[in-house]
Every structure is written in structure tokens, then in C-alpha cells.
Enzyme design. Structure first.
Site, short mmCIF file in Angstrom:
data_model
loop_
_atom_site.label_atom_id
_atom_site.label_comp_id
_atom_site.label_asym_id
_atom_site.label_seq_id
_atom_site.Cartn_x
_atom_site.Cartn_y
_atom_site.Cartn_z
N ASP A 318 -19.57 -42.39 105.07
CA ASP A 318 -19.27 -43.83 103.89
C ASP A 318 -20.66 -44.26 103.82
OD1 ASP A 318 -18.86 -45.73 102.92
OD2 ASP A 318 -17.31 -46.61 104.71
N CYS A 390 -18.55 -44.09 84.99
CA CYS A 390 -17.89 -43.41 83.84
C CYS A 390 -17.03 -44.67 83.21
CB CYS A 390 -17.06 -42.31 83.93
SG CYS A 390 -16.04 -42.24 85.37
C1 LIG Z 1 -16.98 -40.52 90.32
S1 LIG Z 1 -16.48 -39.61 91.56
C2 LIG Z 1 -17.95 -38.60 91.96
C3 LIG Z 1 -18.18 -37.48 90.95
C4 LIG Z 1 -19.52 -36.46 91.46
N1 LIG Z 1 -20.52 -37.25 91.53
C5 LIG Z 1 -19.50 -35.29 90.46
O1 LIG Z 1 -20.46 -35.63 89.65
O2 LIG Z 1 -18.93 -34.39 90.53
C6 LIG Z 1 -16.76 -40.76 93.10
C7 LIG Z 1 -16.44 -40.10 94.29
O3 LIG Z 1 -16.94 -40.98 95.46
C8 LIG Z 1 -16.31 -41.03 96.60
N2 LIG Z 1 -16.15 -42.03 97.35
C9 LIG Z 1 -15.89 -43.36 96.92
N3 LIG Z 1 -16.18 -44.29 97.89
C10 LIG Z 1 -17.33 -43.82 99.02
C11 LIG Z 1 -17.97 -44.08 99.74
N4 LIG Z 1 -17.85 -45.42 100.29
N5 LIG Z 1 -18.62 -43.13 100.49
C12 LIG Z 1 -18.88 -41.75 100.15
N6 LIG Z 1 -18.12 -41.54 98.97
C13 LIG Z 1 -17.12 -42.41 98.40
C14 LIG Z 1 -15.09 -40.60 96.15
O4 LIG Z 1 -14.04 -40.30 97.24
C15 LIG Z 1 -15.19 -39.56 95.03
O5 LIG Z 1 -15.00 -38.38 95.25
#
Ligand SMILES: C[S@@+](CC[C@H](N)C(=O)[O-])C[C@H]1O[C@@H](n2cnc3c(N)ncnc32)[C@H](O)[C@@H]1O
Length: 458
Positions: A318, A390
Site C-alpha cells: 500500500d 486519467c
Molecule cells: C490507474 S490504475 C494504474 C494503471 C497502471 N499504472 C498502468 O499503467 O497499467 C491504479 C491502480 O492503483 C492501485 N491502487 C490503488 N490504491 C493503491 C494504494 N494505496 N497502494 C497501491 N496501489 C493502489 C489500484 O488497485 C489500481 O490497480
């Protein structure tokens, strides 16, 4: 029609497709994303022996997505045509059937007949079969007047809730119409060429040799003029290309990671930007993802592209709790692709405006701010952090960064091509404009909506 629908096997009956799609629609209207709603509906409502059948799931996806793209119109039509609110299962069957009538995908007779059969097929809707028949026929009788009346309202025409429309108009004035119009389009399929395995020119030639029309829309971005199943794209399985919007392809080059640099890709799944970083630079990347199932997708993408190995570590953690993944050595580069409203990718996810509430944007912005402040101490002096969402809402973009740099005196914003003092807001461009927009290489000509800000630690 989706790629999956072209898989081998007998065509599913339209009535069966309507049953499953209406179950997905009911879930979506009670707050589930289209993807999850489809998964559950296919699992629970597929006819015996057909769960996992690509033709059924493809057809169901098409019908449900077609309804989502007409959500505002369907709400209006149901209000006009049904005098007492029906049971949710009946309302859902009416909605997906009306969407098919609006799309004119089948003859009127076939659609009404199959909708009635679909109603009879489930105990929840069997008693309403006559009513389904009557409502669909009434729609057909009054179709022109109803469609004209419905389209006079811009929120209905652009298929967004009124608060969403008002917000875009407040922020963008007359430009809001272009954003909303682009977001009504079918999403363009764009590939990123893996520069370790091919060049855009070679890939373009291979695509054309395979009868796939394509054109460049960014430095490594090729737009396929017709949606194609990834398995049919030459070189996909061999890791020559990935599917990634051209706007998202700006992240890795703008981070300018050099040889041997330590990069943190926070919020990494499914790994599109992680892979791009590893393709273009000999850097080392820690790809952190909170969701273990999504973290697996990063691994498989890296394997397909030939990038799995010691330069890439996929860590489940996280980012709001650095101790869950960080060993204490500062990073030279950080990519924060933060969870956001997704208001810039509505043509890919037309369910998004219907799943959000007005208060969600402020809540997401608060979370993004926490992520920025938590990750900042992990950045080495003179290091760079690229913030990406996005989204087209300023609260998650321009205003977010303006507030951040006020609170972090050691942060300065580096200018991006075409960007302003707090970053670059890319608005979604329309497929209709691709032929006329020259593009200058700094930003692609066809892309979704993104906000980018590049920060440097002084
Ligand atoms: C916008 S997507 C990322 C897309 C990725 N960067 C790509 O280009 O393929 C956001 C991701 O952040 C993860 N996420 C959300 N909160 C998070 C946290 N506190 N720590 C780590 N990952 C997190 C979600 O599960 C999701 O997979």
C-alpha cells in the site's frame, strides 16, 4: 461487435443474451462496475453448458455496453413508457431491449419476440411478459417523438448525469461539448510498440501485410482503425506490442529514467506503464500494487514482453504505508498513476459517470493528495515525480498540483510540452479529428483525457 463474439461455436439465442445482459444491467444500476456486473451475471445466468462460451460473453457484453452508452436515454424512456415503477428485473430487461431497439441491431419483430421469450425464461420476469411486449411496442409507435424529445436535453444526448455535465461546462465552457462528443465514440484501439523488439515502421508494415489498417498517432503509438481481438494482432503474443492509449504512452518518456536509476511505479497494475519504463530505459523498477490479483497481471505482462527479470520487482503493498514495500533507499524517479474519477476515459468506460457521485471527486482528490505527500519523502534530492490521472477534473489535476507545491517548498513543477505552470491537461481527442490534426510529436494526435505534472525535488 466485440472481438470475443467472433470466437468459434454456435450463436447464442438472443433471448438468452438479453436475460444475462439484463442481470448485468440490474447490478450496474445498483452500483457495480460494468466489468464486475458482467462477470457475476455470466456466472449466475448463463444457460446450462454455456458459461465460459466466448460467443455468449461477447454478445452479452455488446448488449450491456450498448445499454450503458444510452443510460440517460433509457432512464427517460422508462419514465415515459412505464407508468408504475416495475420490478428491477423487469426494468432491466426493458432497458437492454430498448437499447437494442435504439441501436437498430435487430429487426423490430425479432427483438420484441426475443425480449418476450427472455421475460418468460425467468421466474422474476415471467409475469411481466405481456407488459414487456406492450412497452416495447408502444416505444416503436412513438419512437420518433420520444427520441426527439429525449435528445433535446444535453445530459441525455451526451449520456452523463446532470451534475457531471454541469461540472464539465463550469470547467471548460464551450470546450465541454468537444470532450463530451469525443466520449460518445467507440474507444480507439491503440498499440504501443515494444522498442526492444520492433520499430513502429516495421510493426505498421506487418499490420498492413496482415490486412489490418493502422496509422501512427504518437511516437510509438499505432491506431488500429477497426477493433481487433488481441490474439489476431501480429506480434502480440510474442511481446512486440501492447494495448495502451497514446495519452498513457507519454508517462514513461516524460519520467526520463536513465540507466541504473531506481524507479518506483506506485499504483502499477496492470503494468502498462511499468512495462513501457522498462522497454525504453535500462532502469530498475519497483512496481507496487495493492491488489494482489491485479499484481499478477503486471507479472504476466512483463513476461509476455520479455521484461521480467532482475530489473523489475513486483511488490504487493500500500503506497500510503511505505513500510509495506520500501527498504529505505530513496528513488530517483517516482511515477504516481493515482486512482481517480476516470473522467478522461469515459469512452472506454461509459459506466463511469453513472457509478460516481458528485462527492466522489473531492474524496478521490483527498486520497491523491495523501499519496503525493506520502511518496514525496521517498524521492531523492534532484529526483523527479510524475503525477498522472486519467481525469479531466481540475480538482484532481491542476488544482491538486497547485496546492501540493504550495505545501511542499522543495517541489517545483517542470514544464511539459504544451503544459502550463501546474502541468498539462490533455482533453480526449476525437477519432474524427485524427485525419486533420497534424500532431507535432510532443503529444499524440489521438488520445483519452489525462492530467500530467512533472515535479522535481529541489
Ligand atoms: C490507474 S490504475 C494504474 C494503471 C497502471 N499504472 C498502468 O499503467 O497499467 C491504479 C491502480 O492503483 C492501485 N491502487 C490503488 N490504491 C493503491 C494504494 N494505496 N497502494 C497501491 N496501489 C493502489 C489500484 O488497485 C489500481 O490497480
Amino acid at each position: 461487435m466485440s472481438a470475443e463474439a467472433h470466437a468459434a461455436g454456435p450463436s447464442p439465442a438472443l433471448a438468452d443474451v438479453l436475460v444475462v445482459a439484463s442481470a448485468a444491467w440490474a447490478r450496474l444500476r445498483s452500483g457495480q462496475s460494468l466489468e464486475r456486473a458482467l462477470e457475476s451475471a455470466l456466472r449466475e445466468q448463463s444457460p446450462p453448458g454455456q458459461h465460459g462460451d466466448g460467443r455468449l460473453s461477447g454478445a452479452v457484453r455488446d448488449v450491456a455496453a450498448s445499454a450503458v452508452r444510452r443510460c440517460a436515454m433509457l432512464e427517460y424512456l422508462l419514465g415515459e413508457l412505464v407508468h408504475r415503477p416495475p420490478d428491477p428485473a423487469v426494468a432491466a430487461l426493458l432497458a437492454v431491449s430498448l437499447a437494442q431497439l435504439l441501436a437498430r441491431s435487430y429487426t423490430e419483430f425479432t427483438l420484441v419476440d426475443q425480449a418476450v421469450r427472455a421475460a418468460r425464461a425467468r421466474p422474476l420476469t415471467a409475469g411481466a411478459a405481456a407488459m414487456v411486449n406492450a412497452v416495447l411496442r408502444e416505444f416503436l409507435r412513438r419512437r420518433d417523438a420520444l427520441e426527439t424529445q429525449a435528445s433535446s436535453d444535453p445530459a441525455r444526448r451526451f449520456n452523463v448525469p446532470p451534475w457531471w455535465l454541469a461540472r464539465l461546462q463550469d470547467e471548460y465552457g464551450a470546450r465541454a461539448t468537444a470532450v463530451l462528443t469525443a466520449q460518445l465514440e467507440e474507444p480507439p484501439l491503440v498499440l504501443r510498440v515494444n522498442c526492444r523488439r520492433a520499430t513502429p515502421a516495421q510493426t505498421l508494415a506487418e499490420l498492413r501485410a496482415a490486412g489490418i489498417d493502422a496509422s501512427p498517432v504518437g511516437a510509438s503509438a499505432l491506431w488500429l482503425h477497426r477493433a481487433t481481438a488481441v490474439e489476431r494482432i501480429p506480434g502480440f503474443a510474442a511481446g512486440m506490442v501492447s494495448v495502451q492509449d497514446a495519452g498513457a504512452q507519454l508517462a514513461a518518456p516524460w519520467l526520463s529514467a536513465g540507466t541504473g536509476m531506481r524507479v518506483l511505479d506506485a499504483c502499477a497494475a496492470p503494468g502498462g506503464k511499468t512495462a513501457h519504463l522498462l522497454e525504453i530505459a535500462d532502469c530498475r523498477v519497483d512496481a507496487v500494487e495493492m491488489d494482489p490479483q491485479r499484481a499478477v497481471l503486471i507479472e504476466s505482462n512483463l513476461r509476455r514482453l520479455g521484461l521480467a527479470g532482475e530489473r523489475a520487482r513486483v511488490l504487493v503493498g500500500d503506497i500510503l504505508r511505505p513500510r509495506s514495500f520500501w527498504e529505505g533507499v530513496p528513488y530517483d524517479r517516482i511515477l504516481l498513476d493515482a486512482p481517480c474519477s476516470a473522467s478522461g476515459v469515459v469512452r472506454r468506460h461509459p459506466d463511469v459517470p453513472w457509478l460516481r457521485r458528485p462527492s466522489d471527486v473531492a474524496n478521490l482528490a483527498t486520497r491523491q493528495a495523501k499519496m503525493l505527500h506520502t511518496l514525496w519523502p521517498l524521492l531523492a534530492p534532484a529526483g523527479r515525480l510524475l503525477y498522472v490521472v486519467c481525469s479531466v477534473f481540475a480538482e484532481e489535476g491542476r488544482r491538486q498540483i497547485a496546492t501540493f507545491v504550495r505545501r511542499q517548498p522543495a517541489a517545483r513543477v517542470l514544464r511539459l510540452p504544451h503544459g502550463g505552470p501546474t502541468g498539462l491537461q490533455l482533453l480526449p481527442t476525437s477519432i474524427a479529428d485524427v485525419a486533420t490534426e497534424p500532431g507535432d510529436g510532443a503529444v499524440p494526435v489521438l488520445h483519452d483525457g489525462f492530467f500530467y505534472a512533472l515535479l522535481e525535488k529541489i
